[in-house]
Write a protein that holds these residues in place. Structure first.
Motif, short mmCIF file in Angstrom:
data_model
loop_
_atom_site.label_atom_id
_atom_site.label_comp_id
_atom_site.label_asym_id
_atom_site.label_seq_id
_atom_site.Cartn_x
_atom_site.Cartn_y
_atom_site.Cartn_z
N TYR B 160 0.82 -1.21 0.00
CA TYR B 160 0.00 0.00 0.00
C TYR B 160 0.85 1.26 0.00
CZ TYR B 160 -4.35 -2.45 0.18
OH TYR B 160 -5.41 -3.22 -0.17
N GLU B 161 2.11 1.08 0.36
CA GLU B 161 2.97 2.25 0.33
C GLU B 161 3.13 2.78 -1.09
OE1 GLU B 161 6.00 1.85 3.31
OE2 GLU B 161 7.35 2.90 1.94
N ILE B 162 3.14 1.85 -2.04
CA ILE B 162 3.30 2.30 -3.44
C ILE B 162 2.11 3.16 -3.84
CG2 ILE B 162 3.50 1.55 -5.81
CD1 ILE B 162 4.77 -0.98 -4.77
N SER B 163 0.89 2.65 -3.58
CA SER B 163 -0.26 3.46 -4.01
C SER B 163 -0.31 4.77 -3.23
CB SER B 163 -1.57 2.70 -3.82
OG SER B 163 -1.34 1.44 -3.30
N MET B 164 0.09 4.72 -2.00
CA MET B 164 0.11 5.94 -1.20
C MET B 164 1.06 6.96 -1.83
SD MET B 164 0.72 6.02 2.83
CE MET B 164 -0.26 7.00 3.90
N GLY B 165 2.24 6.47 -2.15
CA GLY B 165 3.21 7.37 -2.76
C GLY B 165 2.68 7.93 -4.06
N LEU B 166 2.04 7.08 -4.84
CA LEU B 166 1.53 7.54 -6.12
C LEU B 166 0.39 8.54 -5.94
CD1 LEU B 166 1.59 4.26 -8.21
CD2 LEU B 166 2.87 6.31 -8.67
N SER B 167 -0.45 8.30 -4.93
CA SER B 167 -1.58 9.21 -4.76
C SER B 167 -1.09 10.57 -4.29
CB SER B 167 -2.59 8.63 -3.77
OG SER B 167 -2.01 8.55 -2.50
N ILE B 168 0.01 10.56 -3.54
CA ILE B 168 0.56 11.84 -3.10
C ILE B 168 1.13 12.63 -4.26
CG2 ILE B 168 2.54 12.78 -1.88
CD1 ILE B 168 0.56 12.25 0.06
N ILE B 169 1.64 11.90 -5.26
CA ILE B 169 2.30 12.61 -6.36
C ILE B 169 1.34 13.57 -7.04
CG2 ILE B 169 3.20 12.23 -8.68
CD1 ILE B 169 4.77 9.92 -7.49
N ALA B 170 0.12 13.11 -7.24
CA ALA B 170 -0.87 14.01 -7.85
C ALA B 170 -1.05 15.26 -7.00
CB ALA B 170 -2.19 13.29 -8.03
N LEU B 171 -1.06 15.06 -5.69
CA LEU B 171 -1.21 16.21 -4.79
C LEU B 171 -0.02 17.15 -4.92
CD1 LEU B 171 -2.93 17.32 -2.39
CD2 LEU B 171 -1.23 16.27 -0.93
N LEU B 172 1.15 16.55 -5.03
CA LEU B 172 2.36 17.38 -5.14
C LEU B 172 2.34 18.20 -6.42
CD1 LEU B 172 5.17 14.99 -3.95
CD2 LEU B 172 3.99 16.76 -2.69
N MET B 173 1.78 17.62 -7.46
CA MET B 173 1.70 18.38 -8.70
C MET B 173 0.85 19.63 -8.48
SD MET B 173 1.13 15.11 -11.11
CE MET B 173 0.64 15.93 -12.61
N VAL B 174 -0.16 19.50 -7.65
CA VAL B 174 -1.01 20.64 -7.39
C VAL B 174 -0.29 21.64 -6.49
CG1 VAL B 174 -3.17 21.39 -6.35
CG2 VAL B 174 -3.08 19.28 -7.67
N THR B 175 0.35 21.14 -5.44
CA THR B 175 0.91 22.05 -4.46
C THR B 175 2.29 22.56 -4.85
OG1 THR B 175 1.93 20.27 -3.23
CG2 THR B 175 -0.30 20.88 -2.61
N GLY B 176 3.07 21.72 -5.50
CA GLY B 176 4.40 22.13 -5.90
C GLY B 176 5.39 22.21 -4.76
N THR B 177 5.09 21.64 -3.65
CA THR B 177 6.05 21.64 -2.55
C THR B 177 5.86 20.39 -1.71
OG1 THR B 177 6.78 22.77 -0.57
CG2 THR B 177 4.47 22.98 -1.13
N LEU B 178 6.92 20.05 -1.00
CA LEU B 178 6.87 18.89 -0.13
C LEU B 178 6.71 19.30 1.33
CD1 LEU B 178 9.71 16.80 -1.73
CD2 LEU B 178 7.41 15.98 -1.42
N SER B 179 6.73 20.60 1.57
CA SER B 179 6.68 21.07 2.95
C SER B 179 5.24 21.09 3.43
CB SER B 179 7.29 22.47 3.02
OG SER B 179 6.75 23.17 4.09
N LEU B 180 5.01 20.46 4.56
CA LEU B 180 3.64 20.40 5.06
C LEU B 180 3.15 21.78 5.48
CD1 LEU B 180 3.75 17.10 7.08
CD2 LEU B 180 2.37 17.57 5.09
N GLY B 181 4.06 22.57 6.07
CA GLY B 181 3.68 23.92 6.46
C GLY B 181 3.20 24.72 5.26
N GLU B 182 3.92 24.60 4.19
CA GLU B 182 3.58 25.30 2.96
C GLU B 182 2.22 24.83 2.43
OE1 GLU B 182 4.47 28.24 0.36
OE2 GLU B 182 5.74 27.59 2.05
#
Lengths: 462, 346, 488, 123, 109
Positions: B160-182
């Motif tokens: 499930y870590e793989i799908s989790m990582g992949l699902s986050i990627i779409a989010l990162l494309m939207v946010t453009g950052t890895l910082s949670l504060g940001e």
């Protein structure tokens, strides 16, 4: 450049063909795909050799690359043709076999056309990782397992050295680009730091591992013996050739300005390699093991071109590698056939072959003569180029060592001829399938053609 | 960093740590209460009023129980297992932004232990480490049920870590950052520039995938195969007793808490709440933000429990099929769609 | 008309021969060999006996390495070509009585070898010379090993290793020379024009010398020879002794001495000593031999030693003697081996002590035998006399002592040859020899031709000498002009 | 360009780790001290639902688990390649997207192959 | 301490090199001395990771991203090697019940 793409997509297609049970189509598709790759590769050839680096300087597909790609692809086609009916006996995952070989080939094409250390590394590893699998593809055979593990551990180990060397060179020069490193060498010869030298040494160690040069050769015979014969063939021809192409490309394009630093090292390695390979080959009772050790000594001859690096080195390696590859294809093709009948890898399996199979005996003889470097075969031309190169740098003692070794090699290559022609044994006729006839005949003709008129291929690289 | 800042940081850490523990403790209580509610019974009601002291009693009992290390077990690893499980559970909270900055006496106090620019990777790293605790414990027990449970846990978590990582990627494309504060900052308010600002509205499918994976990563029902009592007795913690067992149970609840917090931060605006721009006192906003975040977290925790007592457990093959054959393709499709969408409507 | 036709015809012929049936193949091979002989004769008739190189062919082969397919015939080459083309049909004819298993392969190999030999004798390019050198080696290896005697495998590998080792050193020397040439050519004339230091010449001298010494063979490089001669089939022995060892001698004349003149001036003396030792050694050992074929083999060492000595003396007489003696020796030794072939085929043994009185039952055979023996011992009016006389004269001019030793050995040689003849042909018939039948058919033809040649050359050697005279003189003058070191 | 994190930003994480570790160690130690110790042989044998223990627990597991592990390693690394791309997605535009889609197509080809090969079928 | 780069650069480059070299040597020693295939394999990984460290250090020092990109490739390779290597080791284990490389002496060195 299209050829790399074709060769990368081809195995995926094959895998899917295998999934949909189209076993019959595997070989034709593979061969047709490779032919397409061959054509696209040849089309890249330019008379003036004016290719420019592409993909941000990652690859440089010049005539050198074309020549080595062509020989690699042709060898692979021949090897694949030999595989007709061979893999089915070993495993039921035939599509994977073809696919992995082709993946490995894709790595090889990268290896002969890199222009950046990153790509060299990637090429070597695509090739190696595929080979680890191939070596162990006979899952229930202990020898095959062992070969795979040894190859894998040694390969990974040598990768470590190679990488450390690359890292140090990067540290010294700040670039992975071959031209960049050379320019750095040329522009700042005074402040060349120890990092760089250590890096070069480590790269030599890593590459020597990969090409199986002594004293880093000890994995070679085991792996070659343990792996299925066809895979051994692939490893000892295409892979070795690519290894040397990569080796040469790096050292001729990049480290040439400090040649006086690394040539003595390689000189010693060459001499050890020659003797170790030859003398051990002399004592082998198994044809396959003999070929394994002799491939070490051939690695020694191939090193000549790098030791005596110069404008003609590329051509020398190309000629030698071509000769060696096609002769090995014949030798292993013959071995596979003989083994199927007699069940042994030993020399005695060849006894009396000439009586029942004159054709097979004849092509094997041509192969052995070529490997031994007798004139009018391609092998001689290869040796001739090597000797010329070494002599042109006044490395007379090296050549004398090589001559002594060439003489030693006669003993074991002629054992095969002696067994085939002069020893008698009760045996049935070995059945030679049409595919084998074609491959063996083609290779033998090529050997003689190149031997008689080498200009047909020697003009590929200027 | 000045000493005072350091002290404030340490204080924050201790507070957050304590809160995690308390939340975890009372999650057990909540779980039992909720289970009782779903099953139409009373639940714990003896210790204190409405049984409110039950978690403390449970904790105390754990402390006082006999500690057993089976003879066949690998002693050292047997202890390392649960310790690692709780340790990884506890350090995940370090990068979660609990609220906006407080200003006390001219001093800015961020309500986040640290805002590193690879926050999400940090969370992932910590979560991945979590499986070691289970794996090591299960293997060290030298018990067939434990080993099976451990292998299942490992297998499930990595799948499930793989799908989790992949699902986050779409989010990162939207946010453009890895910082949670940001990321929390970007989801300011609730409605901005004609859009909903929370990521869940931009990434509904991504959120769905993420929450499913979060269930699996925390080994919560319906994905609690590693400890499924009908098949494996107690799964990986069959051989454990005393506080070591407590650590495993605790770790599960802390993980639930942290993953709820992560989900709230990534997809539900974190400490942001609607109409926050109407309040002009920054400190009030910060405090209300913390409250909002915790409200969201508790909702998620409730959701976790709701699901547990509603949906039956998967079979192992179903679990793997879901992970590999459904979630991963969906996650990749989500990435592709996001990419195309974002390129078209720049 | 260029020499290339001479070189390619045997190759084509060899391939074609393979397509015939075994019984027809020998006729085909003989036909091709005769065509080749005809060609050679037409070359001779058109040959202008001066020092120039004629029938030149010069085609690019591996031009980027300065390698050209360049061959031509001067006087020296002409003699060698004649030798080869005359002997090959004779040798093929001599095998007519044999029933060789898979005979077409044998004839193909002989023809192929002829191509190699002719290449060696006409090559004007170092690379081509080397290729021809090896191309002649491979077929003879197979001939000896496939149709040879009991110990053929061990003996032949020894033979092959010896010669191959030698030739590799020669290859190194050739490449070295090439690298010194200013225009990077393998052309022999650009080799000749080089003026290298003594040290460099030493390398080259030894590179070539080892190859040629093994081939001839000169003592102490001869150890492969008697075994190989004994074990080889008669056709192979004839090819080896009749033509192939001349490759070495020709090499010395054409490639060794002109390319390393100063080194030769320095080492030639020792080479001469080795040659003389070879003469004595060969004769002494031959004297003790019981096996007729071995005896001939050792006597061949002695004769070749003399030829070598004549060349190392490096005078017109010496070299001219060598030229004529090469032809004579070729013819004689082929005849001698054929004699022994006939004997051993009839009697099943070659042990001299078991024989006697054959002359009584086979008069024609005994006459032929006698003529060949006389030719071998160099009786005046036989071919051997002309060559040996010139050779001894050449050596005599160099040092008297060696000439004396060599001359004594010739007398000695007469003794063992005649003794052999006496033992075999005269005396009492015994059970074994009584069954001997006289020669017939192809045997008679071969021996007849050989005897005729022995006498014709013995009586009238002038045309042959004339063929090579100009070239030899020219060569010796050019080379001698380069001697800077003093002779001993 | 987003703000870079300094090593000092990681310091609190270490603090948190220390706090957590302190908690764990203390708890472990305390329970160890205060818990009763009445160990018997039966308590110390592995639990097998009350029956006699048979054999060793550490026997090879099904090959499927290895397969999953191996696939995980591969896919996880491929996913890692996507992170930098995703973060910089806006800056790279269409080219970046197409390149990554090629990458993903390759990945998908392998993925579908694995599924079709029934490597992930549990039966 | 204004940026990560300057922080890393505060430590002399030689220290990184020495550290990497030491880790690398430990890896090499592990490969040469240990007999267990998994341990050897892990030693190899150690070697690769020391390279990663070195490349990263150089990369930051030079402010050149290429080094870190290379690290990515090394990681991908390491993953591929893990996959293949584990498969091979599992295969051997199933055939021999041992992963001691001393068992593997069917083929003589």
């Amino acid at each position: 450049m299209t050829s790399i793409i074709i060769i990368s997509i081809l195995p995926i297609v094959l895998l899917y063909l295998g999934l949909y049970k189209a076993q019959k189509a595997l070989l034709p598709v593979a061969v047709l795909g490779l032919l397409a790759a061959l054509v696209t590769s040849v089309l890249q050839w330019t008379i003036l050799d004016e290719a420019q680096p592409i993909y941000n300087g990652m690859l440089l597909y010049n005539n050198f690359s074309v020549a080595f790609s062509v020989i690699s692809i042709i060898s692979t086609i021949l090897i694949l043709l030999l595989s007709k009916g061979y893999f089915e006996k070993i495993s039921n995952h035939i599509a994977e076999y073809y696919a992995i070989i082709l993946f490995s080939l894709a790595g090889i094409i990268v290896m002969v056309s890199y222009h950046n250390l990153t790509m060299m590394f990637i090429g070597i590893e695509i090739m190696s990782v595929s080979l680890y699998i191939l070596a162990g593809i006979r899952k229930n055979d202990f020898a095959s397992n062992e070969a795979a593990l040894k190859y894998f551990l040694m390969g990974a180990f040598s990768t470590g050295f190679l990488l450390f060397g690359i890292a140090l060179i990067y540290g010294a020069t700040g670039t992975f680009d071959i031209d960049g490193i050379r320019d750095w060498l040329l522009n700042s010869p005074r402040k060349i730091d120890p990092l760089f030298y250590t890096g070069v040494m480590l790269i030599i160690v890593g590459l020597c591992f990969k090409v199986g040069a002594a004293p880093f050769h000890f994995w070679t015979p085991d792996v070659y013996e343990g792996a299925p014969s066809l895979i051994t063939l692939f490893m000892s021809t295409v892979v070795k050739v690519a290894g040397f192409a990569a080796f040469l490309r790096l050292f001729s394009a990049c480290f040439l300005p400090i040649a006086q630093f690394w040539t003595p090292v390689l000189l010693v390695i060459t001499i050890i390699t020659l003797f170790v390979g030859n003398i051990t080959a002399l004592y082998q009772q198994s044809f396959k093991r003999m070929m394994a050790f002799s491939s070490i000594s051939h690695a020694g001859y191939l090193m000549f071109a790098i030791v005596a690096i110069g404008a003609a080195s590329a051509n020398a390696i190309f000629m030698y590698a071509t000769a060696y590859s096609i002769a090995s294809i014949i030798a292993f093709g013959g071995l596979i056939l003989v083994r199927q009948q007699t069940g042994t890898d030993g020399f005695e399996g060849f006894n009396g072959l000439a009586n029942k199979n004159p054709f097979l005996a004849l092509v094997l003889t041509v192969a052995m003569l070529s490997l031994a470097g007798i004139p009018l075969t391609a092998g001689f031309i290869g040796k001739f180029y090597m000797f010329s190169g070494a002599l042109s740098q006044y490395r007379i003692w090296l050549v004398i060592v090589a001559v002594v070794n060439a003489i030693i090699s006669i003993f074991y290559y002629f054992r095969v001829i002696v067994a085939m022609y002069f020893r008698n044994a009760d045996r049935e006729q070995v059945e030679v399938p049409a595919y084998y006839k074609f491959v063996l005949g083609f290779s033998a003709l090529a050997t003689i053609l190149v031997g008689v008129y080498p200009t047909v291929i020697s003009g590929l690289i200027k | 960093m000045e000493l005072i800042d350091l002290l404030i940081k340490i204080a924050l850490i201790v507070v957050i740590f304590a809160i995690s523990l308390v939340v975890a403790m009372y999650s057990t209580y909540a779980e039992r209460k909720i289970a009782a509610f779903f099953q139409d019974r009373v639940g714990p009601n003896r210790a204190g009023p409405w049984g409110i002291l039950q978690p403390l009693a449970d904790g105390g009992k754990m402390f006082l129980k006999e500690e057993i290390i089976p003879t066949n077990a690998t002693g050292f690893l047997f202890i390392v297992g649960p310790s690692l499980a709780i340790l990884t559970a506890c350090i995940g909270s370090a990068v979660i932004p609990w609220g906006q900055n407080l200003e006390i006496g001219g001093r800015v106090i961020p309500l986040q232990v640290t805002d590193i620019n690879v926050g999400i990777l940090y969370i992932f790293g910590v979560v991945s480490l979590g499986v070691y605790g289970i794996m090591i414990g299960g293997w060290a027990s030298n018990n067939k049920y434990s080993l099976l449970g451990a292998i299942r846990a490992a297998s499930q978590n990595i799948s499930y870590e793989i799908s989790m990582g992949l699902s986050i990627i779409a989010l990162l494309m939207v946010t453009g950052t890895l910082s949670l504060g940001e990321i929390a900052k970007q989801q300011h308010g609730f409605w901005a520039d004609g859009y909903f600002s929370w990521n869940v509205f931009k990434q509904p499918l991504g959120f769905l995938l993420f929450i499913v994976c979060a269930f699996a990563e925390t080994n919560r029902s319906p994905f609690d195969l590693p400890e499924c009592e009908t098949e494996l007795v107690g799964g990986y913690h069959t051989e454990y007793s005393s506080m070591k067992l407590g650590f495993y149970l605790f770790a599960e609840y802390i993980n639930m808490f942290i993953s709820s917090a992560v989900m709230a931060t990534l997809y539900f605006g974190g400490y942001n709440f609607p109409f926050m721009d109407l309040i002009h006192s920054p400190n009030l906003v910060a405090i209300l933000g913390v409250v909002a975040l915790f409200a969201k977290i508790f909702l998620f925790i409730f959701f976790f429990m709701w699901v547990r007592w509603t949906i039956p457990r998967f079979r192992y093959d179903q679990l793997m099929d879901l992970g590999w054959k459904t979630l991963i393709p969906l996650a990749i499709a989500n990435i592709v769609l996001t990419g195309i969408f974002m390129t078209i409507f720049k | 008309m260029t020499v290339s036709i001479l070189l390619f015809l045997p190759v084509v012929a060899a391939v074609l021969t393979l397509f015939f049936k075994n019984e027809v193949a020998k006729h085909a091979a003989l036909f091709f060999a005769l065509v080749e002989l005809g060609l050679a004769i037409s070359f001779v008739t058109g040959f202008v006996p001066n020092a120039s190189i004629q029938y030149l062919v010069d085609l690019p082969w591996i031009p980027q390495f300065g390698i050209y397919f360049s061959a031509g015939i001067d006087g020296i080459s002409m003699v060698m070509v004649l030798l080869t083309t005359v002997l090959v049909p004779l040798i093929i004819l001599s095998t007519y009585e044999h029933q060789y298993k898979n005979g077409k392969a044998l004839y193909a190999l002989i023809l192929f070898m002829q191509a190699g030999l002719l290449t060696v004798f006409t090559a004007l390019d170092g690379f081509l010379f080397y290729v021809g050198w090896e191309a002649a080696l491979i077929p003879i290896y197979f001939i000896c090993a496939l149709w040879g005697g009991e110990n053929r495998i061990r003996v032949n590998i020894k033979f092959f290793i010896y010669t191959f080792a030698g030739s590799l050193f020669m290859l190194v020397a050739i490449i070295y020379l090439y690298l010194q040439t200013p225009s990077k050519l393998y052309d022999i004339h650009s080799f000749y024009e080089l003026s290298l230091s003594l040290k460099q010449q030493n390398w080259i001298f030894w590179g070539f010398f080892i190859a040629f010494a093994i081939k001839m063979p000169i003592f102490p490089f001869h150890t492969w020879q008697p075994d190989t001669y004994t074990e080889a089939p008669t056709a192979g022995t004839m090819m080896l002794s009749g033509i192939m060892l001349k490759m070495g001698i020709y090499g010395v004349i054409r490639w060794l001495i002109p390319n390393a003149p100063n080194a030769f001036a320095y080492w030639g003396y020792y080479a001469l000593i080795l040659s003389v030792i070879g003469i004595v050694y060969g004769s002494v050992i031959a004297f003790r031999q019981k096996d007729g074929k071995r005896l001939v083999a050792y006597s061949s060492i002695a004769h070749v030693g003399l030829i070598a000595a004549g060349i190392f003396a490096w005078s017109v007489q010496g070299v001219q003697g060598a030229m004529i003696q090469m032809i004579s020796h070729g013819i004689n030794v082929v005849g001698m081996f054929f004699i022994w072939d006939i004997i051993s085929r009839r009697l099943g043994t070659r042990d001299i002590s078991l024989m006697g009185g054959i002359a009584k039952v086979a008069p024609k055979f005994s006459i032929a035998f006698l003529i060949i023996v006389l030719g071998t011992v160099a009786l005046p009016l036989t071919n051997g006399f002309v060559g040996e006389f010139l050779l001894l004269k050449g050596v005599y001019n160099y040092t008297i002592v060696f000439a004396a030793v060599a001359g004594l050995t010739i007398i000695f040689g007469a003794v063992y040859m005649l003794r052999m003849y006496k033992n075999v042909m005269q005396g009492e018939l015994n059970e074994l020899t009584a069954t001997f039948t006289d020669i017939k058919g192809s045997e008679r033809l071969v021996l007849g031709i050989i005897c005729a040649l022995i006498i014709i050359i013995g009586v009238y050697p002038q045309p042959l000498l004339h063929l090579s005279e100009a070239s030899v003189t020219n060569l010796i003058q050019t080379v001698s002009a380069k001697f800077t070191a003093t002779k001993f | 360009m987003e703000a870079q994190s300094l090593p000092v930003n990681y310091l609190p994480i270490i603090f948190q780790m220390l706090v957590a570790m302190g908690f764990v160690v203390t708890t472990m130690f305390v329970t160890h001290k205060i818990g009763p110790k009445r160990q018997t042989k039966d308590k110390l044998t592995p639990f097998e639902s009350g029956i006699e223990v048979v054999g060793n627990a550490r026997t090879p597991a099904s090959i499927k688990y290895f397969l999953v592990a191996i696939l995980f390693v591969l896919f996880d690394v491929e996913v890692i390649f996507m992170y930098p791309w995703a973060v910089n997605f806006r800056d790279m535009g269409k080219t970046g997207m197409i390149e990554m889609f090629i990458f993903m197509a390759t990945l998908l080809a392998g993925f579908i192959y694995v599924i079709k090969k029934k490597a992930l079928d549990w039966d | 301490m204004e940026s990560l780069t300057s922080t890393i650069q505060a430590v002399p480059l030689n220290h990184y090199i020495f550290l990497s070299a030491i880790i690398f040597s430990i890896g090499v020693m592990g490969v040469l001395l240990r007999r267990n295939a998994i341990v050897i394999f892990m030693s190899v990984e150690l070697m690769l990771n020391s390279v990663n460290l070195l490349l990263t250090a150089f990369s930051v020092y030079r402010g050149d991203a290429a080094g870190q990109v290379f690290v990515f490739f090394i990681m991908a390779l390491a993953a591929a090697e893990v996959a293949v290597g584990l498969a091979i080791i599992v295969m051997i284990y199933r055939n021999t019940n041992s992963i001691d490389i001393n068992v593997l002496n069917r083929l003589k060195w």
